[in-house]
Design a protein around this motif. Structure first.
Motif, PDB file in Angstrom:
ATOM      1  N   ALA A 190      33.099  32.727  51.016  1.00 59.24           N
ATOM      2  CA  ALA A 190      32.839  31.885  52.182  1.00 59.24           C
ATOM      3  C   ALA A 190      33.211  30.430  51.926  1.00 59.24           C
ATOM      4  CB  ALA A 190      31.373  31.979  52.580  1.00 59.24           C
ATOM      5  N   MET A 191      33.280  30.034  50.646  1.00 56.14           N
ATOM      6  CA  MET A 191      33.688  28.664  50.326  1.00 56.14           C
ATOM      7  C   MET A 191      35.126  28.409  50.757  1.00 56.14           C
ATOM      8  SD  MET A 191      31.313  26.759  48.988  1.00 56.14           S
ATOM      9  CE  MET A 191      32.245  25.502  48.118  1.00 56.14           C
ATOM     10  N   ASN A 192      35.897  29.486  50.878  1.00 50.76           N
ATOM     11  CA  ASN A 192      37.286  29.316  51.314  1.00 50.76           C
ATOM     12  C   ASN A 192      37.368  28.781  52.733  1.00 50.76           C
ATOM     13  OD1 ASN A 192      40.015  29.361  50.967  1.00 50.76           O
ATOM     14  ND2 ASN A 192      40.253  31.552  51.200  1.00 50.76           N
ATOM     15  N   VAL A 193      36.308  28.972  53.509  1.00 48.86           N
ATOM     16  CA  VAL A 193      36.284  28.446  54.875  1.00 48.86           C
ATOM     17  C   VAL A 193      36.398  26.927  54.863  1.00 48.86           C
ATOM     18  CG1 VAL A 193      34.932  28.339  57.013  1.00 48.86           C
ATOM     19  CG2 VAL A 193      34.944  30.427  55.645  1.00 48.86           C
ATOM     20  N   ILE A 194      35.872  26.298  53.809  1.00 48.29           N
ATOM     21  CA  ILE A 194      35.956  24.839  53.697  1.00 48.29           C
ATOM     22  C   ILE A 194      37.409  24.387  53.621  1.00 48.29           C
ATOM     23  CG2 ILE A 194      35.327  22.848  52.258  1.00 48.29           C
ATOM     24  CD1 ILE A 194      32.837  24.317  51.432  1.00 48.29           C
ATOM     25  N   SER A 195      38.279  25.211  53.021  1.00 50.22           N
ATOM     26  CA  SER A 195      39.703  24.861  52.959  1.00 50.22           C
ATOM     27  C   SER A 195      40.437  25.206  54.251  1.00 50.22           C
ATOM     28  CB  SER A 195      40.376  25.592  51.784  1.00 50.22           C
ATOM     29  OG  SER A 195      40.434  26.981  52.020  1.00 50.22           O
ATOM     30  N   ILE A 196      39.838  26.066  55.083  1.00 50.48           N
ATOM     31  CA  ILE A 196      40.464  26.442  56.351  1.00 50.48           C
ATOM     32  C   ILE A 196      40.137  25.441  57.450  1.00 50.48           C
ATOM     33  CG2 ILE A 196      40.510  28.244  58.130  1.00 50.48           C
ATOM     34  CD1 ILE A 196      40.066  30.293  55.954  1.00 50.48           C
ATOM     35  N   VAL A 197      38.941  24.861  57.400  1.00 52.60           N
ATOM     36  CA  VAL A 197      38.509  23.914  58.441  1.00 52.60           C
ATOM     37  C   VAL A 197      39.473  22.727  58.593  1.00 52.60           C
ATOM     38  CG1 VAL A 197      36.705  22.262  59.069  1.00 52.60           C
ATOM     39  CG2 VAL A 197      36.092  24.576  58.348  1.00 52.60           C
ATOM     40  N   PRO A 198      39.952  22.083  57.490  1.00 54.71           N
ATOM     41  CA  PRO A 198      40.918  20.987  57.678  1.00 54.71           C
ATOM     42  C   PRO A 198      42.171  21.420  58.419  1.00 54.71           C
ATOM     43  CG  PRO A 198      40.075  20.966  55.446  1.00 54.71           C
ATOM     44  CD  PRO A 198      39.579  22.220  56.060  1.00 54.71           C
ATOM     45  N   LEU A 199      42.639  22.641  58.165  1.00 52.48           N
ATOM     46  CA  LEU A 199      43.829  23.121  58.858  1.00 52.48           C
ATOM     47  C   LEU A 199      43.552  23.288  60.349  1.00 52.48           C
ATOM     48  CD1 LEU A 199      46.386  25.655  57.558  1.00 52.48           C
ATOM     49  CD2 LEU A 199      45.529  25.923  59.871  1.00 52.48           C
ATOM     50  N   LEU A 200      42.386  23.857  60.685  1.00 53.11           N
ATOM     51  CA  LEU A 200      42.047  24.046  62.089  1.00 53.11           C
ATOM     52  C   LEU A 200      41.916  22.714  62.821  1.00 53.11           C
ATOM     53  CD1 LEU A 200      39.373  26.894  61.772  1.00 53.11           C
ATOM     54  CD2 LEU A 200      41.818  27.118  62.270  1.00 53.11           C
ATOM     55  N   ILE A 201      41.496  21.671  62.108  1.00 55.62           N
ATOM     56  CA  ILE A 201      41.349  20.348  62.723  1.00 55.62           C
ATOM     57  C   ILE A 201      42.682  19.608  62.775  1.00 55.62           C
ATOM     58  CG2 ILE A 201      40.245  18.085  62.467  1.00 55.62           C
ATOM     59  CD1 ILE A 201      37.873  19.507  61.187  1.00 55.62           C
ATOM     60  N   LEU A 202      43.478  19.735  61.704  1.00 54.84           N
ATOM     61  CA  LEU A 202      44.698  18.943  61.596  1.00 54.84           C
ATOM     62  C   LEU A 202      45.817  19.421  62.509  1.00 54.84           C
ATOM     63  CD1 LEU A 202      45.049  18.185  57.772  1.00 54.84           C
ATOM     64  CD2 LEU A 202      44.758  16.551  59.622  1.00 54.84           C
ATOM     65  N   VAL A 203      45.907  20.726  62.768  1.00 57.64           N
ATOM     66  CA  VAL A 203      47.022  21.242  63.572  1.00 57.64           C
ATOM     67  C   VAL A 203      47.077  20.588  64.955  1.00 57.64           C
ATOM     68  CG1 VAL A 203      47.865  23.300  64.766  1.00 57.64           C
ATOM     69  CG2 VAL A 203      47.367  23.399  62.340  1.00 57.64           C
ATOM     70  N   PRO A 204      45.977  20.536  65.728  1.00 58.75           N
ATOM     71  CA  PRO A 204      46.073  19.833  67.026  1.00 58.75           C
ATOM     72  C   PRO A 204      46.447  18.362  66.873  1.00 58.75           C
ATOM     73  CG  PRO A 204      44.097  21.202  66.933  1.00 58.75           C
ATOM     74  CD  PRO A 204      44.655  21.171  65.550  1.00 58.75           C
ATOM     75  N   ILE A 205      45.942  17.717  65.804  1.00 51.46           N
ATOM     76  CA  ILE A 205      46.278  16.306  65.582  1.00 51.46           C
ATOM     77  C   ILE A 205      47.760  16.160  65.268  1.00 51.46           C
ATOM     78  CG2 ILE A 205      45.855  14.308  64.087  1.00 51.46           C
ATOM     79  CD1 ILE A 205      43.001  15.311  63.716  1.00 51.46           C
ATOM     80  N   LEU A 206      48.297  17.056  64.405  1.00 52.77           N
ATOM     81  CA  LEU A 206      49.712  17.006  64.062  1.00 52.77           C
ATOM     82  C   LEU A 206      50.589  17.267  65.282  1.00 52.77           C
ATOM     83  CD1 LEU A 206      49.736  18.866  60.616  1.00 52.77           C
ATOM     84  CD2 LEU A 206      50.065  16.428  61.029  1.00 52.77           C
ATOM     85  N   GLU A 207      50.116  18.118  66.188  1.00 50.53           N
ATOM     86  CA  GLU A 207      50.876  18.375  67.413  1.00 50.53           C
ATOM     87  C   GLU A 207      51.006  17.100  68.236  1.00 50.53           C
ATOM     88  OE1 GLU A 207      52.497  21.229  69.039  1.00 50.53           O
ATOM     89  OE2 GLU A 207      52.633  21.418  66.871  1.00 50.53           O
TER      90      GLU A 207
END
Length: 326
Positions: free
Chosen positions: A224-241
């Motif tokens: 479940a700690m891997n979710v911590i590495s997934i959260v930045p991606l979920l947040i950054l993708v809309p920002i990068l768009e």
């Protein structure tokens, strides 16, 4: 499926489903790891390009946008899986954690079989990889045979493979190979980058497993700690768009994917460095007993959330590098 016999599976306390020895269990288990790696390699190299075949005539902005949202959906799915299956496997039933992916894969195979007519793609008859190696071999052969002309009329050593310079490949094939060879430095750095990324299911998990997983009375699953590495991606993708929609209107838009890749690879390297300092920090905490999968382990009393920065940095790296490299 073959992961099941790795440990004894009980119907009840008197009946066991198999009588394999420990050595046989290990052979079966490592065979399962091999088949899993072959499956992952096939999926990653086929599914993503198959999804992008309809975008061959699109520009750089559209391609980057497609892969951004493609990996956003993949990681959203991964976040749900890491939380649910890891919790079931650790706290409910270990073997059920194997059964769920098995049933999921079988359902996916049935679905793919049903829509196979819509997924058929006929590539070019010639192999681009064989053509690339052929161009390089032909150029080297011609260079060796006509070494004194190497610095003559050709501007690149690969030009020796062209038909008008004594080679056997067309202008288009050689120019395509020249464009590919320019990417070799990127591929070399990608190997180092993937080495950093693969620390999550190896070194980072070991760090987490040997840290205090208790949180508000619950024992967090290690995965479940891997979710911590997934959260930045979920947040950054809309920002990068949003950033891409502004940046790609400028003349130098072609440089931005390269900038993303460089920044992302630096973030991955920084993540591994932070992990090293975290490991030194973790060993200064006293040891406590912790039960994982019915086994009592002596672990550091340091809360596992102290490892969050290294997971976050690796998530930022994935958000920047993976879509841009595609």
């Amino acid at each position: 499926f073959v992961a099941f016999p790795f440990e004894d599976i009980y119907i009840d306390k008197r009946h066991i489903l198999h009588t394999l020895t420990k050595k046989e269990q290990k052979i079966v288990f490592y065979f399962a790891l091999l088949t899993a790696s072959l499956g992952i390699g096939g999926i990653r190299s086929i599914v993503c390009p198959l999804s992008a075949y309809n975008l061959e005539d699109c520009g750089l902005k559209e391609l980057l946008s497609f892969f951004n949202w493609f990996y956003w959906l993949v990681n959203l799915n991964s976040a749900v899986i890491f939380v649910s299956i890891s919790y079931i496997q650790q706290s409910v039933a270990r073997n059920l954690g194997f059964l769920i992916p098995l049933v999921s894969v079988l359902m996916a195979m049935i679905t793919i079989h049903m829509v196979r007519g819509e997924m058929i793609y006929k590539p070019k008859t010639e192999s681009s990889l064989l053509t690339t190696f052929g161009v390089i071999a032909s150029a080297l052969k011609t260079c060796c045979m006509r070494y004194r002309y190497f610095s003559g009329s050709v501007t690149n050593w690969l030009d020796h493979a062209k038909e008008n310079y004594g080679g056997q490949y067309s202008e288009t094939q050689v120019e395509s190979t020249k464009a590919l060879t320019r990417l070799f430095p990127l591929y070399a750095f990608q190997i180092l980058y993937r080495t950093c990324i693969m620390q999550i299911p190896s070194g980072y998990y070991l760090q987490t497993m040997n840290s205090n997983l208790h949180f508000s009375g619950y024992v967090l699953p290690v995965a479940a700690m891997n979710v911590i590495s997934i959260v930045p991606l979920l947040i950054l993708v809309p920002i990068l768009e949003c950033i891409n929609s502004c940046l790609f209107s400028s003349k130098d838009s072609r440089h931005f994917p390269t900038i993303y890749i460089v920044v992302g690879q630096l973030s991955a390297a920084l993540s591994v460095m932070v992990a090293g300092f975290s490991e030194i920090h973790r060993k200064h905490f006293p040891r406590v007993e912790q039960t994982l999968s019915e086994e009592v382990l002596l672990v550091s009393s340091m809360p596992c959330f102290h490892l969050a920065p290294q997971y976050i940095l690796l998530g930022v790296a994935e958000a920047l590098v993976t879509p841009s490299c595609k």
